[in-house]
Motif scaffolding. Sequence first.
Motif, PDB file in Angstrom:
ATOM      1  N   ALA A  64      35.184  11.657  30.964  1.00 54.66           N
ATOM      2  CA  ALA A  64      35.715  11.329  29.577  1.00 54.66           C
ATOM      3  C   ALA A  64      37.588  11.893  29.696  1.00 54.66           C
ATOM      4  N   LYS A  65      37.255  13.477  30.546  1.00 57.29           N
ATOM      5  CA  LYS A  65      38.995  13.834  30.101  1.00 57.29           C
ATOM      6  C   LYS A  65      39.405  13.254  31.591  1.00 57.29           C
ATOM      7  N   GLY A  66      39.173  13.265  31.727  1.00 59.70           N
ATOM      8  CA  GLY A  66      39.862  13.461  33.758  1.00 59.70           C
ATOM      9  C   GLY A  66      39.124  14.146  34.393  1.00 59.70           C
ATOM     10  N   ARG A  67      38.410  15.022  33.949  1.00 58.59           N
ATOM     11  CA  ARG A  67      39.149  16.026  34.441  1.00 58.59           C
ATOM     12  C   ARG A  67      38.790  17.038  36.809  1.00 58.59           C
ATOM     13  N   PRO A  68      39.234  17.267  37.153  1.00 54.78           N
ATOM     14  CA  PRO A  68      38.577  17.055  37.947  1.00 54.78           C
ATOM     15  C   PRO A  68      37.107  18.388  38.698  1.00 54.78           C
ATOM     16  N   ALA A 154      38.080  19.557  23.800  1.00 59.42           N
ATOM     17  CA  ALA A 154      38.084  17.744  23.841  1.00 59.42           C
ATOM     18  C   ALA A 154      38.995  16.666  23.574  1.00 59.42           C
ATOM     19  N   ASN A 155      40.004  17.675  25.015  1.00 60.97           N
ATOM     20  CA  ASN A 155      41.111  16.682  25.039  1.00 60.97           C
ATOM     21  C   ASN A 155      41.334  15.960  26.752  1.00 60.97           C
ATOM     22  N   ARG A 156      42.120  15.375  26.975  1.00 58.05           N
ATOM     23  CA  ARG A 156      41.970  14.458  27.979  1.00 58.05           C
ATOM     24  C   ARG A 156      42.466  15.714  29.006  1.00 58.05           C
TER      25      ARG A 156
HETATM   26 MG    MG Z   1      40.304  23.210  28.022  1.00 53.80          MG
END
Ligand code: MG
Length: 330
Positions: A64-68, A154-156
């Motif tokens: 959802a976040k596009g987090r690595p 709760a951010n991209r």
């Molecule tokens: Mg953060």
Amino acid sequence: MRPSAQSDTFLRITHGIAPADAAAIARAAELLRAGRLVAFPTETVYGLGGDAGSDAAVAAIFAAKGRPRFNPLIVHVPGLTEAETLARLDDRARIVAARFWPGPLTLVLARKETSGLSLLASAGLDTIAVRAPAHAVAQALLRAAGCPVAAPSANRSGRISPTTSRHVAEELGDRVSLILDGGPTAVGVESTVLDLTGRVPELLRPGGVTLERLREAVGPIEIAGRGGEAAPRSPGRLDSHYAPERPLRLDAWQARPGEALLAFGPDEPPPGFAEVLWLSRTGDLAEAAANLFAMLRRLDRPELSGIAVTPIPEEGLGRAINDRLRRAAR
Ligand code: MG
Ligand code: AMP
């Protein structure tokens, strides 16, 4: 900036923002137990929560976040008792937890083999970051869910952290089952991350609990990155982060054409800025931290050429503010 009544209704219907009353908190807890994602307020910023024991829920947070995947998540619990089931705490950790929990402090600790946590949450490390947030809604949700909740901001990935439910809806509205609205967050910058796995405690990220207060509680603390170590211990910290789309210029005082100013302190800024917002007119760092992310969002508009920021003292909450601003300016 007040949203119009009409657009507010629109967001509420399409993105499932619910005022965080008892019924909504119970529904959110149910969703978490069913493996779904829920956004909720903490005293720092809004979190994107999922069951930390579920690989699928934790994977959904990263997606959802596009987090690595190399950037580990903070696991949230109501307090020390629950933290003890997940991680190994020594006397030092217990002292810090007793003093600052619930609150804006995250502790990096050795993960217990019996923790039941998804290994994804640790991103391949044998440590786990744990926090007991103070916000009443977060506390009620964690207790009702009855499971540890992995919750990054709760951010991209790479964008400014959300300090209102509306920011969450703009960032992740279609990726989250429910957004609990608890109003604007009080602290406004993320938690302090303190690594207690080594001989000397190490500050991995300045945040809502100041370095000064932590040193009072545990004595000497090293600051990550100062020792010239080869691999950063807080893997997410190398990224450019908290970035508005407009260029950001720090320690500025003279206006450039079309630029907006984020001002701190009582001095009147020179003329020439297209718009001026005060982080704090009285020079109050707590007020400035609470305003920081919402004001960066308000000034991140195409008709402005950039955002200039006046100098902010490198002490107390000013460390966390300057850390976020330096990352945003990269
Ligand atoms: Mg953060
Ligand atoms: P966020 O939840 O997005 O505010 O970011 C959490 C921060 O904590 C990131 O900077 C992570 O790199 C850091 N973090 C989380 N878990 C660990 C860990 N096990 N060891 C070191 N840093 C961690």
